[in-house]
Design a protein around this motif. Structure first.
Motif, short mmCIF file in Angstrom:
data_model
loop_
_atom_site.label_atom_id
_atom_site.label_comp_id
_atom_site.label_asym_id
_atom_site.label_seq_id
_atom_site.Cartn_x
_atom_site.Cartn_y
_atom_site.Cartn_z
N THR A 181 1.18 -1.08 -0.08
CA THR A 181 -0.01 -0.41 0.02
C THR A 181 1.02 1.38 -0.18
N ALA A 212 -7.91 -6.88 3.26
CA ALA A 212 -7.12 -5.84 2.82
C ALA A 212 -9.11 -4.80 2.92
N GLU A 215 -7.60 1.05 5.96
CA GLU A 215 -8.25 1.21 4.82
C GLU A 215 -9.54 1.60 5.26
N PHE A 248 -5.63 4.65 2.36
CA PHE A 248 -4.75 4.11 1.26
C PHE A 248 -5.12 5.20 0.10
N VAL A 307 -3.72 0.71 -3.43
CA VAL A 307 -3.25 -0.56 -3.00
C VAL A 307 -3.18 -1.65 -3.42
#
Length: 90
Positions: A7, A66, A72, A77, A80
């Motif tokens: 990330t 994820a 997240e 982010f 990714v």
């Protein structure tokens, strides 16, 4: 299968990372699929992304992991990437 989750943080988002770090680390411990992990550092030594190596059944399982990561969910982010990874050394 081993998977690398890589990330990159959004610009100027260090505080988001710091505010959600305990929840992120608890999630790692709770799920039990992460073999190793750590942040990338910028030129000033500040965290700016992550690399997580996990052992999961499928890419879909890694994607689900994820998507449920507190980082997240907090919008940390900018990018990714999830890629199958083969351990050769170490």
């Amino acid at each position: 299968m081993r998977v690398a989750l890589i990330t990159r943080d959004n610009p100027d988002s260090l505080q988001i990372r710091l505010d959600n770090r305990d929840a992120h680390l608890a999630y790692i411990a709770e799920t039990g699929v992460v073999e190793m992990a750590g942040p990338f550092l910028d030129l000033n030594g500040q965290m700016c992304g992550s690399m997580i190596i996990m052992n999961v059944d499928s890419i879909a399982a890694a994607q689900t992991w994820a998507a449920n990561d507190p980082y997240e969910k907090a919008g940390l982010f900018k990018h990714v990437s999830i890629q199958e990874w083969k351990k050769v050394i170490g």
